[in-house]
Design a protein around this motif. Structure first.
Motif, PDB file in Angstrom:
ATOM      1  N   THR A  50       0.844  -1.183   0.000  1.00  0.00           N
ATOM      2  CA  THR A  50       0.000   0.000   0.000  1.00  0.00           C
ATOM      3  C   THR A  50       0.881   1.235   0.000  1.00  0.00           C
ATOM      4  O   THR A  50       1.893   1.263   0.683  1.00  0.00           O
ATOM      5  CB  THR A  50      -0.913   0.003   1.235  1.00  0.00           C
ATOM      6  OG1 THR A  50      -1.712  -1.169   1.193  1.00  0.00           O
ATOM      7  CG2 THR A  50      -1.792   1.229   1.255  1.00  0.00           C
ATOM      8  N   SER A  51       0.474   2.209  -0.769  1.00  0.00           N
ATOM      9  CA  SER A  51       1.241   3.451  -0.871  1.00  0.00           C
ATOM     10  C   SER A  51       0.288   4.630  -0.939  1.00  0.00           C
ATOM     11  O   SER A  51      -0.794   4.537  -1.513  1.00  0.00           O
ATOM     12  CB  SER A  51       2.108   3.426  -2.139  1.00  0.00           C
ATOM     13  OG  SER A  51       2.721   4.666  -2.345  1.00  0.00           O
ATOM     14  N   GLU A  52       0.700   5.733  -0.353  1.00  0.00           N
ATOM     15  CA  GLU A  52      -0.087   6.963  -0.453  1.00  0.00           C
ATOM     16  C   GLU A  52       0.222   7.704  -1.747  1.00  0.00           C
ATOM     17  O   GLU A  52      -0.463   8.641  -2.110  1.00  0.00           O
ATOM     18  CB  GLU A  52       0.195   7.865   0.745  1.00  0.00           C
ATOM     19  CG  GLU A  52      -0.292   7.285   2.054  1.00  0.00           C
ATOM     20  CD  GLU A  52      -0.014   8.190   3.231  1.00  0.00           C
ATOM     21  OE1 GLU A  52       0.391   9.346   3.022  1.00  0.00           O
ATOM     22  OE2 GLU A  52      -0.213   7.739   4.366  1.00  0.00           O
ATOM     23  N   THR A  53       1.270   7.277  -2.447  1.00  0.00           N
ATOM     24  CA  THR A  53       1.677   7.906  -3.698  1.00  0.00           C
ATOM     25  C   THR A  53       0.897   7.294  -4.845  1.00  0.00           C
ATOM     26  O   THR A  53       0.918   6.077  -5.025  1.00  0.00           O
ATOM     27  CB  THR A  53       3.183   7.683  -3.941  1.00  0.00           C
ATOM     28  OG1 THR A  53       3.912   8.156  -2.812  1.00  0.00           O
ATOM     29  CG2 THR A  53       3.641   8.396  -5.198  1.00  0.00           C
ATOM     30  N   PRO A  54       0.194   8.099  -5.632  1.00  0.00           N
ATOM     31  CA  PRO A  54      -0.550   7.524  -6.752  1.00  0.00           C
ATOM     32  C   PRO A  54       0.387   6.995  -7.832  1.00  0.00           C
ATOM     33  O   PRO A  54       1.527   7.431  -7.957  1.00  0.00           O
ATOM     34  CB  PRO A  54      -1.383   8.687  -7.276  1.00  0.00           C
ATOM     35  CG  PRO A  54      -0.665   9.902  -6.820  1.00  0.00           C
ATOM     36  CD  PRO A  54       0.031   9.539  -5.548  1.00  0.00           C
ATOM     37  N   VAL A  55      -0.106   6.059  -8.603  1.00  0.00           N
ATOM     38  CA  VAL A  55       0.646   5.510  -9.719  1.00  0.00           C
ATOM     39  C   VAL A  55       0.817   6.599 -10.781  1.00  0.00           C
ATOM     40  O   VAL A  55      -0.080   7.421 -10.986  1.00  0.00           O
ATOM     41  CB  VAL A  55      -0.098   4.290 -10.308  1.00  0.00           C
ATOM     42  CG1 VAL A  55       0.543   3.802 -11.575  1.00  0.00           C
ATOM     43  CG2 VAL A  55      -0.155   3.176  -9.283  1.00  0.00           C
ATOM     44  N   GLN A  56       1.961   6.604 -11.436  1.00  0.00           N
ATOM     45  CA  GLN A  56       2.209   7.578 -12.496  1.00  0.00           C
ATOM     46  C   GLN A  56       1.180   7.430 -13.605  1.00  0.00           C
ATOM     47  O   GLN A  56       0.689   6.338 -13.871  1.00  0.00           O
ATOM     48  CB  GLN A  56       3.605   7.360 -13.074  1.00  0.00           C
ATOM     49  CG  GLN A  56       4.704   7.552 -12.075  1.00  0.00           C
ATOM     50  CD  GLN A  56       6.047   7.154 -12.665  1.00  0.00           C
ATOM     51  OE1 GLN A  56       6.248   7.160 -13.867  1.00  0.00           O
ATOM     52  NE2 GLN A  56       6.979   6.810 -11.790  1.00  0.00           N
ATOM     53  N   ARG A  57       0.843   8.518 -14.249  1.00  0.00           N
ATOM     54  CA  ARG A  57      -0.186   8.497 -15.292  1.00  0.00           C
ATOM     55  C   ARG A  57       0.306   7.919 -16.612  1.00  0.00           C
ATOM     56  O   ARG A  57      -0.436   7.260 -17.319  1.00  0.00           O
ATOM     57  CB  ARG A  57      -0.726   9.912 -15.539  1.00  0.00           C
ATOM     58  CG  ARG A  57      -1.643  10.358 -14.445  1.00  0.00           C
ATOM     59  CD  ARG A  57      -2.966   9.678 -14.581  1.00  0.00           C
ATOM     60  NE  ARG A  57      -3.824   9.966 -13.448  1.00  0.00           N
ATOM     61  CZ  ARG A  57      -5.011   9.442 -13.296  1.00  0.00           C
ATOM     62  NH1 ARG A  57      -5.471   8.590 -14.179  1.00  0.00           N
ATOM     63  NH2 ARG A  57      -5.729   9.733 -12.264  1.00  0.00           N
ATOM     64  N   ASP A  58       1.541   8.151 -16.958  1.00  0.00           N
ATOM     65  CA  ASP A  58       2.054   7.739 -18.266  1.00  0.00           C
ATOM     66  C   ASP A  58       2.815   6.416 -18.150  1.00  0.00           C
ATOM     67  O   ASP A  58       4.036   6.393 -18.133  1.00  0.00           O
ATOM     68  CB  ASP A  58       2.952   8.837 -18.835  1.00  0.00           C
ATOM     69  CG  ASP A  58       3.334   8.587 -20.275  1.00  0.00           C
ATOM     70  OD1 ASP A  58       2.632   7.816 -20.953  1.00  0.00           O
ATOM     71  OD2 ASP A  58       4.333   9.153 -20.721  1.00  0.00           O
ATOM     72  N   LEU A  59       2.086   5.315 -18.050  1.00  0.00           N
ATOM     73  CA  LEU A  59       2.713   4.003 -17.883  1.00  0.00           C
ATOM     74  C   LEU A  59       3.160   3.444 -19.228  1.00  0.00           C
ATOM     75  O   LEU A  59       2.526   3.692 -20.252  1.00  0.00           O
ATOM     76  CB  LEU A  59       1.731   3.037 -17.223  1.00  0.00           C
ATOM     77  CG  LEU A  59       1.284   3.435 -15.821  1.00  0.00           C
ATOM     78  CD1 LEU A  59       0.185   2.507 -15.346  1.00  0.00           C
ATOM     79  CD2 LEU A  59       2.455   3.413 -14.854  1.00  0.00           C
ATOM     80  N   ARG A  60       4.232   2.693 -19.211  1.00  0.00           N
ATOM     81  CA  ARG A  60       4.761   2.098 -20.445  1.00  0.00           C
ATOM     82  C   ARG A  60       3.835   1.024 -20.983  1.00  0.00           C
ATOM     83  O   ARG A  60       3.062   0.415 -20.251  1.00  0.00           O
ATOM     84  CB  ARG A  60       6.130   1.477 -20.177  1.00  0.00           C
ATOM     85  CG  ARG A  60       7.198   2.492 -19.867  1.00  0.00           C
ATOM     86  CD  ARG A  60       8.492   1.818 -19.550  1.00  0.00           C
ATOM     87  NE  ARG A  60       9.167   1.468 -20.801  1.00  0.00           N
ATOM     88  CZ  ARG A  60      10.350   0.879 -20.843  1.00  0.00           C
ATOM     89  NH1 ARG A  60      10.975   0.565 -19.735  1.00  0.00           N
ATOM     90  NH2 ARG A  60      10.908   0.613 -22.003  1.00  0.00           N
ATOM     91  N   TRP A  61       3.965   0.787 -22.259  1.00  0.00           N
ATOM     92  CA  TRP A  61       3.323  -0.317 -22.971  1.00  0.00           C
ATOM     93  C   TRP A  61       1.802  -0.271 -22.926  1.00  0.00           C
ATOM     94  O   TRP A  61       1.140  -1.282 -23.113  1.00  0.00           O
ATOM     95  CB  TRP A  61       3.828  -1.667 -22.461  1.00  0.00           C
ATOM     96  CG  TRP A  61       5.314  -1.763 -22.459  1.00  0.00           C
ATOM     97  CD1 TRP A  61       6.155  -1.541 -23.509  1.00  0.00           C
ATOM     98  CD2 TRP A  61       6.155  -2.087 -21.351  1.00  0.00           C
ATOM     99  NE1 TRP A  61       7.457  -1.721 -23.135  1.00  0.00           N
ATOM    100  CE2 TRP A  61       7.491  -2.047 -21.804  1.00  0.00           C
ATOM    101  CE3 TRP A  61       5.913  -2.407 -20.025  1.00  0.00           C
ATOM    102  CZ2 TRP A  61       8.570  -2.326 -20.982  1.00  0.00           C
ATOM    103  CZ3 TRP A  61       6.988  -2.673 -19.212  1.00  0.00           C
ATOM    104  CH2 TRP A  61       8.301  -2.628 -19.695  1.00  0.00           C
ATOM    105  N   GLY A  62       1.225   0.892 -22.636  1.00  0.00           N
ATOM    106  CA  GLY A  62      -0.226   1.015 -22.620  1.00  0.00           C
ATOM    107  C   GLY A  62      -0.898   0.316 -21.456  1.00  0.00           C
ATOM    108  O   GLY A  62      -2.064  -0.059 -21.543  1.00  0.00           O
ATOM    109  N   CYS A  63      -0.171   0.157 -20.363  1.00  0.00           N
ATOM    110  CA  CYS A  63      -0.763  -0.492 -19.193  1.00  0.00           C
ATOM    111  C   CYS A  63      -1.897   0.357 -18.638  1.00  0.00           C
ATOM    112  O   CYS A  63      -1.835   1.588 -18.644  1.00  0.00           O
ATOM    113  CB  CYS A  63       0.297  -0.704 -18.111  1.00  0.00           C
ATOM    114  SG  CYS A  63       1.525  -1.932 -18.569  1.00  0.00           S
TER     115      CYS A  63
END
Length: 64
Positions: A1-14
């Motif tokens: 669990t993390s309070e940091t959101p996932v980056q918006r520009d993920l590789r490979w169209g994830c």
């Protein structure tokens, strides 16, 4: 669990929602089996192997 959101520009169209659920709200399992096949990763891997790349770096989706 993390309070940091996932980056918006993920590789490979994830998918961002899937990545956010796995990285920040995962209580049981990660993505469904074979999910990677629905992304651009297999095509990228095939190309990298054809170019003779020996290693591949992966980075955390939250912190980069």
């Amino acid at each position: 669990t993390s309070e940091t959101p996932v980056q918006r520009d993920l590789r490979w169209g994830c998918d961002w929602d899937t990545a956010d659920r796995i990285c920040n709200f995962n209580r049981h399992y990660a993505e469904h089996s074979g999910y990677f096949r629905s992304t651009g990763f297999p095509r990228y891997l095939h190309h990298a192997q054809g170019e003779g790349e020996q290693t591949m770096d992966f980075f955390d989706s939250n912190t980069g």
